[in-house]
Scaffold this active site. Structure first.
Site, mmCIF file in Angstrom:
data_model
loop_
_atom_site.group_PDB
_atom_site.id
_atom_site.type_symbol
_atom_site.label_atom_id
_atom_site.label_comp_id
_atom_site.label_asym_id
_atom_site.label_seq_id
_atom_site.Cartn_x
_atom_site.Cartn_y
_atom_site.Cartn_z
ATOM 1 N N SER A 1 -0.688 0.254 6.095
ATOM 2 C CA SER A 1 -1.042 -0.746 7.110
ATOM 3 C C SER A 1 -2.112 -1.674 6.551
ATOM 4 O O SER A 1 -2.840 -1.320 5.626
ATOM 5 C CB SER A 1 -1.519 -0.086 8.408
ATOM 6 O OG SER A 1 -2.744 0.570 8.224
ATOM 7 N N ASP A 2 -2.161 -2.858 7.120
ATOM 8 C CA ASP A 2 -3.197 -3.811 6.753
ATOM 9 C C ASP A 2 -3.402 -4.766 7.917
ATOM 10 O O ASP A 2 -2.491 -4.985 8.715
ATOM 11 C CB ASP A 2 -2.838 -4.588 5.491
ATOM 12 C CG ASP A 2 -4.071 -5.227 4.879
ATOM 13 O OD1 ASP A 2 -4.857 -4.487 4.246
ATOM 14 O OD2 ASP A 2 -4.272 -6.435 5.064
ATOM 15 N N GLN A 3 -4.594 -5.321 8.002
ATOM 16 C CA GLN A 3 -4.953 -6.149 9.148
ATOM 17 C C GLN A 3 -5.624 -7.435 8.691
ATOM 18 O O GLN A 3 -6.375 -7.436 7.716
ATOM 19 C CB GLN A 3 -5.913 -5.366 10.041
ATOM 20 C CG GLN A 3 -6.323 -6.088 11.306
ATOM 21 C CD GLN A 3 -7.252 -5.220 12.131
ATOM 22 O OE1 GLN A 3 -8.403 -5.026 11.757
ATOM 23 N NE2 GLN A 3 -6.744 -4.681 13.217
ATOM 24 N N LYS B 1 0.835 -1.209 0.000
ATOM 25 C CA LYS B 1 0.000 0.000 0.000
ATOM 26 C C LYS B 1 0.865 1.253 0.000
ATOM 27 O O LYS B 1 0.587 2.211 -0.732
ATOM 28 C CB LYS B 1 -0.942 -0.007 1.198
ATOM 29 C CG LYS B 1 -2.061 -1.022 1.060
ATOM 30 C CD LYS B 1 -2.946 -1.052 2.282
ATOM 31 C CE LYS B 1 -4.081 -2.059 2.108
ATOM 32 N NZ LYS B 1 -4.982 -2.066 3.273
ATOM 33 N N GLY C 1 -0.235 -5.249 10.070
ATOM 34 C CA GLY C 1 1.052 -4.904 9.485
ATOM 35 C C GLY C 1 1.180 -3.401 9.377
ATOM 36 O O GLY C 1 0.196 -2.699 9.109
#
Length: 193
Positions: A68-70, A52, A105
């Site tokens: 960020s990513d979840q 991203k 992340g």
């Protein structure tokens, strides 16, 4: 002054970043979030967070870009966003009385110096025992159809929990601020000036 960009369209992540009182721009990157075959949850959130941020690098030279990513993990499975009310209800029924793990992340890329930092934070949610009526009322009221885990911590989701375990509760909303501040300091931007 260092220019900061948040690679996210999420208003919740913007609200979290606002707490640091740093000027920033934001843009929603367009990347493929499909997990790779046999990709671990940790590798997935690292790849997506970095992806991203990297997706915006060409548009923002000389910037620090945050991605960020979840993912939500239950019974060793990665669960995506529910997408519809029936799936959200089914997820919450499975979670009733159980521990659910979230991995978020976080990546910061420094486009001026071609360097980056990537990490993840873990956060566990222990759900209380939930009745079908409570689950139905919650899903009808909150409509958590685009939320990992089928709930929104920043809303009524807090009513579903027995306890929370982890270093930074912001991790559960999608932007681990404690780790982000560490990364920003490593990149030369101290949020306290």
């Amino acid at each position: 002054m260092t220019r900061l960009v948040l690679a996210s369209g999420s208003r919740w992540r913007r609200q979290l970043l606002d707490r640091l009182e740093l000027p920033y721009a934001w843009a929603a990157p367009d990347i493929d979030e499909t997990p790779h075959p046999r990709e671990s949850p940790q590798a997935l959130v690292h790849r997506l967070a970095l992806g991203k941020a990297t997706a915006l690098a060409g548009e923002y030279p000389d910037h620090l870009i945050i991605g960020s990513d979840q993912v939500c993990l239950f019974d060793d499975q990665i669960l995506g966003k529910p997408g519809d009310a029936a799936t959200a209800r089914a997820n919450l029924q499975r979670f009733s009385g159980q521990r659910v793990r979230f991995l978020t992340g976080i990546a910061v890329i420094d486009t001026a110096h071609a360097r980056h930092w990537v990490d993840h934070e873990r956060y566990d949610v222990i759900f209380r025992d939930l009745s079908e009526t409570e689950i139905a009322h919650y899903v009808d009221r909150e409509q958590p159809l685009d939320s990992a885990g089928s709930f929104r911590m920043e809303g009524l989701g807090i009513t579903l929990f027995e306890r929370l375990e982890g270093r930074d509760p912001n991790t559960l909303i999608g932007l681990p601020l404690i780790r982000l501040c560490e990364m920003l300091r490593e990149a030369g931007l101290d949020p306290l000036g």
